[in-house]
Design a protein around this motif. Structure first.
Motif, PDB file in Angstrom:
ATOM      1  N   ALA A 173       0.834  -1.199   0.000  1.00 13.70           N
ATOM      2  CA  ALA A 173       0.000   0.000   0.000  1.00 13.70           C
ATOM      3  C   ALA A 173       0.871   1.253   0.000  1.00 13.70           C
ATOM      4  CB  ALA A 173      -0.933  -0.003   1.206  1.00 13.70           C
ATOM      5  N   LYS A 174       1.892   1.261   0.822  1.00 18.01           N
ATOM      6  CA  LYS A 174       2.802   2.403   0.868  1.00 18.01           C
ATOM      7  C   LYS A 174       3.505   2.579  -0.480  1.00 18.01           C
ATOM      8  CE  LYS A 174       5.416   2.559   4.533  1.00 18.01           C
ATOM      9  NZ  LYS A 174       6.319   2.058   5.590  1.00 18.01           N
ATOM     10  N   LYS A 175       3.880   1.492  -1.088  1.00 21.38           N
ATOM     11  CA  LYS A 175       4.563   1.542  -2.379  1.00 21.38           C
ATOM     12  C   LYS A 175       3.642   2.076  -3.473  1.00 21.38           C
ATOM     13  CE  LYS A 175       6.968  -1.576  -5.614  1.00 21.38           C
ATOM     14  NZ  LYS A 175       7.340  -2.996  -5.867  1.00 21.38           N
ATOM     15  N   ALA A 176       2.357   1.738  -3.390  1.00 23.11           N
ATOM     16  CA  ALA A 176       1.400   2.121  -4.430  1.00 23.11           C
ATOM     17  C   ALA A 176       0.716   3.451  -4.162  1.00 23.11           C
ATOM     18  CB  ALA A 176       0.339   1.026  -4.577  1.00 23.11           C
ATOM     19  N   GLY A 177       1.047   4.107  -3.055  1.00 20.46           N
ATOM     20  CA  GLY A 177       0.425   5.375  -2.749  1.00 20.46           C
ATOM     21  C   GLY A 177      -1.017   5.250  -2.284  1.00 20.46           C
ATOM     22  N   VAL A 178      -1.339   4.118  -1.656  1.00 19.86           N
ATOM     23  CA  VAL A 178      -2.686   3.903  -1.128  1.00 19.86           C
ATOM     24  C   VAL A 178      -2.781   4.524   0.259  1.00 19.86           C
ATOM     25  CG1 VAL A 178      -4.262   2.123  -0.252  1.00 19.86           C
ATOM     26  CG2 VAL A 178      -3.150   1.842  -2.478  1.00 19.86           C
ATOM     27  N   HIS A 179      -3.871   5.254   0.492  1.00 23.47           N
ATOM     28  CA  HIS A 179      -4.055   5.933   1.771  1.00 23.47           C
ATOM     29  C   HIS A 179      -4.884   5.135   2.771  1.00 23.47           C
ATOM     30  CE1 HIS A 179      -3.391   9.212  -1.214  1.00 23.47           C
ATOM     31  NE2 HIS A 179      -2.593   9.662  -0.261  1.00 23.47           N
ATOM     32  N   ALA A 180      -5.832   4.343   2.269  1.00 24.18           N
ATOM     33  CA  ALA A 180      -6.717   3.603   3.175  1.00 24.18           C
ATOM     34  C   ALA A 180      -7.118   2.280   2.547  1.00 24.18           C
ATOM     35  CB  ALA A 180      -7.968   4.420   3.505  1.00 24.18           C
ATOM     36  N   ILE A 181      -7.259   1.257   3.387  1.00 27.54           N
ATOM     37  CA  ILE A 181      -7.716  -0.065   2.956  1.00 27.54           C
ATOM     38  C   ILE A 181      -8.895  -0.473   3.821  1.00 27.54           C
ATOM     39  CG2 ILE A 181      -7.127  -2.506   2.738  1.00 27.54           C
ATOM     40  CD1 ILE A 181      -4.247  -1.672   2.206  1.00 27.54           C
ATOM     41  N   LEU A 182     -10.010  -0.761   3.179  1.00 27.05           N
ATOM     42  CA  LEU A 182     -11.190  -1.252   3.872  1.00 27.05           C
ATOM     43  C   LEU A 182     -11.229  -2.763   3.692  1.00 27.05           C
ATOM     44  CD1 LEU A 182     -11.767   1.834   3.095  1.00 27.05           C
ATOM     45  CD2 LEU A 182     -14.150   1.269   3.588  1.00 27.05           C
ATOM     46  N   LEU A 183     -10.793  -3.464   4.718  1.00 30.87           N
ATOM     47  CA  LEU A 183     -10.668  -4.916   4.664  1.00 30.87           C
ATOM     48  C   LEU A 183     -12.039  -5.578   4.534  1.00 30.87           C
ATOM     49  CD1 LEU A 183      -8.083  -5.324   7.556  1.00 30.87           C
ATOM     50  CD2 LEU A 183      -7.615  -5.676   5.119  1.00 30.87           C
TER      51      LEU A 183
END
Length: 452
Positions: A93-103
């Motif tokens: 996520a950090k590598k892809a520039g993702v800010h939030a993950i809703l599992l």
């Protein structure tokens, strides 16, 4: 901006527009999925993607709002068919520039998918726990483990209590499911692309068991990983038709179902000189498919000089990083915390994008009054008035379609700005397409502006 009511009763006005094009009539394709997998086509797509990146310009977000790249329908360490872990997910996520993950954990009683799961900021990435259950993506604000036997509207109300969110999932399996009471629905699902394309899966199996095609496939995954994963991506007509029908009744937030598991690591393992096993990283040997040289003669060359049990090939198609780039839901919120993200999704302040083609961050779609002042954004309601216009701004020139309940009412090509004078009420949503390797491919799906 009016975001108070999710009920929206639309007249049949949109059906009166002259254009007969519908969500089921997207721009025509030029290449099949299998053709897209060839090295020549993958290289051509990659060249065009690089050109688009060079044309992209930054668009500032509206004051007080940030554009957060979020992933919904995400699995990690939650089932036997999930290959990825939470630490792996965080790193990618950090590598892809993702800010939030809703599992969206697969429901496995007595395990609780809320209590005990990752929640809050983890090294800068926000995690919100939830489950894929009963045909929904369910994000209650607290544990509902003792009420999981509820069905239908009772379950929906349990999830949505206290700002909980619930989205209809795998829409192709639930075309007739009622939408009243839901937060929204998936308008794109990567699993559906694979599910409706068994031919490409068979083709991959054949490539993996023949030395020359295998070498080409290994080169493709190494040089063009995003393009390979996206080769199956198609216009989600079934999902969009359900959405367009639903927004005639109520406001519905459309989201992308990333449906990532990191379980598409294809493996070829030697049994003997004329036999191999073909499967994935989540398959036990007895669940893998056994193939022989009688069916695939190239197996003999693959096993030459090797011993039983050796891995002959291993191709990772869907690491989380790649899945996150493939599709995401951009959420427009004032800050990166759970209440703000929940509120923005509830209001429909979001759009879906295939960011591997080009980063869509900054995209805008909304309504402006006769003075040019913004009166509504994505997901908002606005009153029909003289001089009302729908406007959009994009990071690079694109083909734009404006639709009202599935009817195409306007389009433009090769521009970064779009404007449409509204004369009829309805739920208006916008699509943006980019041309890669000579064919238009969907890039952005905006949540509607509801004109009353």
């Amino acid at each position: 901006m009016n975001t108070l009511s999710r009920r929206f009763v639309s007249p049949l006005a949109c059906l009166l527009f002259a254009s007969a094009a519908t969500a089921a009539d997207p721009l025509p394709r030029k290449h099949s999925n299998i053709e897209r997998l060839s090295l020549a086509h993958l290289a051509a797509v990659h060249v065009d993607v690089e050109k688009l990146k060079a044309q992209r310009v930054d668009i500032p977000t509206r004051p007080g709002v940030h554009d957060y790249r979020c992933i919904l329908h995400a699995h990690a360490g939650d089932s036997a068919h999930t290959g990825g872990t939470l630490p792996e997910m965080l790193a990618d996520a950090k590598k892809a520039g993702v800010h939030a993950i809703l599992l969206t954990d697969h429901y496995r009683p007595p395990a609780d998918f809320i209590d005990g799961r990752w929640r809050g900021l983890k090294d800068g990435v926000l995690f919100i726990p939830g489950a894929e259950v009963h045909g929904f993506l369910a994000y209650p604000t607290r544990s509902i483990l003792q009420r999981m036997d509820l069905k239908g509207s009772d379950f929906v109300h349990t999830v949505t209590a206290d700002d909980g969110l619930i989205f209809l999932s795998h829409t192709e399996e639930r075309k007739d499911h009622p939408v009243v009471g839901l937060t929204g629905l998936e308008i794109y699902n990567r699993h559906w692309d694979a599910k409706r394309d068994p031919g490409s899966i068979v083709a991959l199996g054949l490539m993996l068991t023949d030395p020359k095609p295998l070498a080409d496939l290994e080169k493709a995954v190494r040089l063009y990983p995003d393009e390979v994963l996206a080769s199956q991506c198609d216009y989600p007509d079934v999902y969009l038709t359900k959405w367009d029908e639903g927004t005639k009744q109520v406001r519905l937030t459309g989201v992308a179902a990333n449906d990532c598991h990191h379980n598409q690591v294809f493996i070829v393992k030697m049994v003997d000189a004329e036999t191999v096993l073909l499967g994935t990283n989540v398959d036990a040997d007895d669940k893998m498919r056994k193939l022989t040289a009688g069916f695939r003669p190239g197996i003999k060359e693959m096993t030459r000089g090797r011993k039983p049990g050796d891995g002959l090939a291993r191709l990772d198609f869907d690491p989380y990083y790649r899945s996150f780039r493939n599709s995401a839901t951009h959420v427009l919120a004032p800050k990166l915390d759970e209440p703000a993200i929940r509120s923005a999704l509830q209001a429909g302040h979001a759009y879906v994008a295939h960011d591997w083609m080009c980063d869509a961050t900054g995209f805008r779609f909304g309504a402006a009054d006769v003075k040019g002042e913004t009166t509504a954004g994505m997901g908002d309601e606005v009153k029909l008035s003289a001089g009302l216009k729908l406007t959009a701004r994009l990071p690079l020139p694109a083909y734009v379609r404006l639709l009202c309940h599935g009817q195409e009412v306007a389009k433009s090509e090769g521009k970064t700005e779009f404007e449409y004078a509204v004369t009829q009420p309805g739920a208006y949503r916008l699509e943006a397409w980019l041309k890669l390797d000579g064919e238009w491919r969907p890039w952005i799906f905006a949540n509607p502006v509801y004109v009353r």
